[in-house]
Scaffold this motif. Sequence first.
Motif, short mmCIF file in Angstrom:
data_model
loop_
_atom_site.label_atom_id
_atom_site.label_comp_id
_atom_site.label_asym_id
_atom_site.label_seq_id
_atom_site.Cartn_x
_atom_site.Cartn_y
_atom_site.Cartn_z
N ALA A 170 60.39 49.65 67.65
CA ALA A 170 59.79 48.49 68.33
C ALA A 170 58.64 47.88 67.52
O ALA A 170 57.92 47.02 68.02
CB ALA A 170 59.29 48.91 69.71
N CYS A 171 58.50 48.32 66.27
CA CYS A 171 57.38 47.85 65.45
C CYS A 171 57.49 46.35 65.20
O CYS A 171 58.57 45.83 64.91
CB CYS A 171 57.37 48.60 64.13
N ALA A 172 56.36 45.68 65.28
CA ALA A 172 56.33 44.24 65.08
C ALA A 172 56.16 43.85 63.62
O ALA A 172 56.13 42.66 63.30
CB ALA A 172 55.19 43.63 65.91
N TYR A 173 56.06 44.85 62.73
CA TYR A 173 55.78 44.58 61.32
C TYR A 173 56.93 45.04 60.44
O TYR A 173 57.80 45.80 60.86
CB TYR A 173 54.48 45.29 60.91
N GLU A 174 56.92 44.56 59.20
CA GLU A 174 57.95 44.95 58.24
C GLU A 174 57.76 46.41 57.85
O GLU A 174 56.68 46.82 57.44
CB GLU A 174 57.87 44.04 57.01
N ASN A 175 58.84 47.18 57.97
CA ASN A 175 58.77 48.60 57.64
C ASN A 175 58.80 48.81 56.12
O ASN A 175 59.53 48.10 55.42
CB ASN A 175 59.96 49.33 58.26
N PRO A 176 58.05 49.77 55.61
CA PRO A 176 58.20 50.11 54.19
C PRO A 176 59.58 50.71 53.93
O PRO A 176 60.23 51.22 54.85
CB PRO A 176 57.09 51.14 53.95
N VAL A 177 60.03 50.64 52.68
CA VAL A 177 61.32 51.23 52.33
C VAL A 177 61.16 52.68 51.90
O VAL A 177 62.13 53.43 51.84
CB VAL A 177 62.03 50.42 51.23
N TYR A 178 59.93 53.07 51.60
CA TYR A 178 59.65 54.46 51.24
C TYR A 178 58.20 54.73 51.58
O TYR A 178 57.34 53.86 51.42
CB TYR A 178 59.90 54.71 49.75
N TRP A 179 57.92 55.94 52.05
CA TRP A 179 56.55 56.30 52.38
C TRP A 179 56.39 57.81 52.29
O TRP A 179 57.35 58.57 52.34
CB TRP A 179 56.19 55.82 53.80
N TYR A 180 55.16 58.25 52.13
CA TYR A 180 54.88 59.68 52.23
C TYR A 180 53.48 59.86 52.78
O TYR A 180 52.62 59.00 52.65
CB TYR A 180 55.06 60.40 50.89
N GLN A 181 53.30 61.00 53.41
CA GLN A 181 52.03 61.30 54.08
C GLN A 181 51.11 62.04 53.15
O GLN A 181 51.54 62.82 52.30
CB GLN A 181 52.30 62.12 55.33
N HIS A 182 49.81 61.80 53.29
CA HIS A 182 48.83 62.53 52.50
C HIS A 182 48.87 64.02 52.82
O HIS A 182 49.11 64.42 53.95
CB HIS A 182 47.42 62.01 52.78
N GLN A 183 48.59 64.80 51.80
CA GLN A 183 48.35 66.22 51.97
C GLN A 183 46.85 66.43 51.83
O GLN A 183 46.22 65.84 50.96
CB GLN A 183 49.10 67.03 50.93
N PHE A 184 46.28 67.27 52.66
CA PHE A 184 44.83 67.46 52.62
C PHE A 184 44.49 68.76 51.92
O PHE A 184 45.03 69.82 52.25
CB PHE A 184 44.26 67.45 54.04
N GLY A 185 43.62 68.66 50.91
CA GLY A 185 43.23 69.82 50.14
C GLY A 185 41.90 70.38 50.60
O GLY A 185 41.51 70.24 51.75
#
Length: 210
Positions: A170-185
Amino acid sequence: LLGAAFDPDFANNPYLYIHYVGTDDKVRIGRFNASGNTGTNFQVLYTAPTASGFQHAGGGITVGNDGYVYFGIGDSGNPPNGQDLTTVNGKIHRINRDGTVPVNPFAGQANVPSTIYDYGVRNPFRMQTDRQTGTVYVGDVGFNSWEEVNVISAGKNYGWPAQEGPCTSACAYENPVYWYQHQFGTNNTNDASIVLGPVYRGNVYPASYK
C-alpha cells in the motif's frame, strides 16, 4: 569533486562530465573536452541556486543512453527537502549535454526548478546507466536503517524522508529495486553505506555479482 562520467558516445562527444561543489558550497555540473591527455575547454553546465551546506550534496552523475545528463543532489542534511519541490535538494535532475534544460516532468509548475526529474532522495551518491538496457540506477545513501538502489523514471517520488527501504503493497512511493538493512557494530555504529558500481554481466566473478 564528487562524481564523474564519460559521454557514452565519446568518439563524437569526447567529454568528461563532473559533479562538484564550489567554494560557495553550491553543486555544479561541468564538462571537459577529454580527447587528449589533459582536459581542456572546461564549461560549467549547471549551478545550483542554493548552497548544499556541509553534507549530502549527492555526487551521482551519468549520461543516459538517451543522451541526457542525470545527476543527484542530496537533501543538504535537511530531510524535508526531499519532498519539497521548490528546492533542488533531495532530487534527481536532468539536463542536456550542453547545459540547456529539456522538458522535465514538473515543467510549468510554479516555483519548481526546471531541472527536477525525480524527488524524495536523501543522498544520491552514485548513478550508473546499464548500457545494454538503458536503465538508469541511483544508489541512495540511507539514514539509520536502510540503503537502497532505485531505478530512475520520470516524475517518481522515492519517499524520503517519509519512507526509506522497502515499501508495503500500500506504499504511496516508488519502491527501490534493491535494498539492504544496516548491521550494527560496536558502540552502536552504522555500517554498509551504499556504493553503486557498474552493471556487471561478465563471468570473472561469481553469479551473485551479476
